[in-house]
Design an enzyme around this catalytic site. Structure first.
Site, PDB file in Angstrom:
ATOM      1  N   GLU A   1       5.871   2.604  -5.592  1.00  0.00           N
ATOM      2  CA  GLU A   1       4.883   1.562  -5.296  1.00  0.00           C
ATOM      3  C   GLU A   1       3.480   2.175  -5.292  1.00  0.00           C
ATOM      4  OE1 GLU A   1       6.839  -1.937  -2.977  1.00  0.00           O
ATOM      5  OE2 GLU A   1       6.098  -0.472  -1.548  1.00  0.00           O
TER       6      GLU A   1
ATOM      7  N   HIS B   1       7.038   3.491   3.457  1.00  0.00           N
ATOM      8  CA  HIS B   1       6.153   2.483   2.863  1.00  0.00           C
ATOM      9  C   HIS B   1       4.697   2.883   3.124  1.00  0.00           C
ATOM     10  CE1 HIS B   1       4.157  -1.230   1.903  1.00  0.00           C
ATOM     11  NE2 HIS B   1       5.263  -1.628   1.307  1.00  0.00           N
TER      12      HIS B   1
HETATM   13  P1  PGA Z   1       3.619  -6.926  -2.836  1.00  0.00           P
HETATM   14  O1  PGA Z   1       4.240  -5.868  -1.795  1.00  0.00           O
HETATM   15  O2  PGA Z   1       4.739  -7.387  -3.715  1.00  0.00           O
HETATM   16  O3  PGA Z   1       3.086  -8.037  -1.947  1.00  0.00           O
HETATM   17  O4  PGA Z   1       2.547  -6.229  -3.584  1.00  0.00           O
HETATM   18  C1  PGA Z   1       5.187  -4.934  -2.206  1.00  0.00           C
HETATM   19  C2  PGA Z   1       5.513  -4.011  -1.057  1.00  0.00           C
HETATM   20  O5  PGA Z   1       4.600  -3.659  -0.294  1.00  0.00           O
HETATM   21  O6  PGA Z   1       6.665  -3.610  -0.882  1.00  0.00           O
END
Ligand code: PGA
Length: 246
Positions: free
Chosen positions: A168, A99
Site C-alpha cells: 500500500e 498499516h
Molecule cells: P483506501 O484504503 O482504499 O481507502 O485507499 C486502503 C487501506 O488503507 O487499506
C-alpha cells in the site's frame, strides 16, 4: 492473477457500528453465488464489531479479520489493547499489521515484527502492510523502503506461509491516486524477490475502486486487494469483485 484465490479484504478502519452490519446482507447473498475456491472475502471491521460479525458470517464463506493487535501474546496491564489470542477467541482469522496509519502512530518495524510473531503464534493469518511515502517515492527510495520493511518486519520468521503482504503506497491510500502500471508491476516483482518465496501472496491496496480495478487486476503478481473506502459501500465492493473475476 493466476493463483487459485483472489483476495478481497475490506478494511473498514474506524467506521461502522452494529447497524452498518446490515449492509453486509447484500454481500453475503452475492458471495453465495460465487464459484467455490474463486475468491477469499475477508472483512476487517473495528474490533467492537468482530464478535457480532463473526456470528453473522458463521454459515457463509466470508471471514473476519482485525485491524491491529498488541505485540504481547500473554494478557497484561496494557490499557486499551487487545492481543491476538483475544481477537482469535471471538472469531478473528486474520489481522492487519503494519498499516501506515498505525506506523504513523508509532508502530515501527521492530514492534511490527513482534506483533506478527505474536499473531502467528496465536494462529492468525497476517496481512502485513508495507509501502513508501510520497517523499520516499520522489527520492527514489521505494525499493529500499520496501526491502527494509520486509527484512525488519519479518526478521527471524522462517515460515511465511501465514503471511500475506499488502503493498500500500502511503500516498495512494485515500487519495484517489494509484501507481502507474509499470511502476506497480516492478514494485510487486521487487517485493516478491525480497520475500524469496514464489508462493507468497501479495495484495495491492490504496484507492482501489470500481473505476480503476480494470487497470489493477491485470498487474502481474497481484493476488488480490486490500480495500478501504470503497469497502464500506456494499454495492461498490461487489462491483469491484465482479469486475475482477468476470
Ligand atoms: P483506501 O484504503 O482504499 O481507502 O485507499 C486502503 C487501506 O488503507 O487499506
Amino acid at each position: 492473477m493466476t493463483n487459485k484465490y483472489i483476495y478481497f479484504i475490506a478494511n473498514w478502519k474506524m467506521f461502522g457500528d452494529l447497524t452498518t452490519l446490515n449492509s453486509l446482507d447484500k454481500v453475503i447473498k452475492f458471495s453465495k453465488n460465487i464459484k467455490k475456491n474463486k475468491i477469499k472475502l475477508i472483512y476487517c471491521p473495528p474490533s467492537t464489531l468482530i464478535s457480532s460479525l463473526s456470528k453473522r458470517l458463521k454459515k457463509t464463506k466470508i471471514e473476519v479479520g482485525a485491524q491491529n493487535c498488541h505485540q504481547s501474546f500473554d494478557n497484561g496491564p496494557y490499557t486499551g489493547q487487545l492481543n491476538s489470542r483475544m481477537l482469535k477467541s471471538v472469531g478473528t482469522k486474520y489481522v492487519i499489521i503494519g498499516h501506515s496509519e498505525n506506523r504513523q502512530l508509532g508502530d515501527n518495524d521492530k514492534l511490527i515484527n513482534l506483533k506478527i510473531k505474536s499473531a502467528i503464534r496465536a494462529g492468525l493469518k497476517v496481512i502485513f502492510c508495507i509501502g513508501e511515502t510520497l517523499k520516499q517515492k520522489k527520492n527514489k527510495k521505494t525499493y529500499k523502503v520496501l526491502a527494509d520493511q520486509i527484512r525488519n518486519g519479518l526478521k527471524s520468521i522462517n515460515n511465511k506461509s501465514n503471511i500475506i503482504i499488502a503493498y500500500e503506497p502511503v500516498w495512494s491510500i485515500g487519495s484517489g491516486l494509484i501507481p502507474k502500471s509499470d511502476e506497480l508491476t516492478k514494485s510487486i516483482a521487487h517485493i516478491k524477490s525480497q520475500l524469496g518465496s514464489k508462493s507468497s501472496k501479495i495484495l495491492y491496496g490504496g484507492s482501489v475502486n470500481s473505476n480503476n480495478i480494470d487497470k489493477l487486476k491485470i498487474i502481474a503478481g497481484i493476488d488480490g486487494f486490500l480495500i478501504g473506502g470503497a469497502s464500506q459501500n456494499s454495492n461498490k465492493f461487489i462491483d469491484i469483485i465482479k469486475k475482477t473475476i468476470n
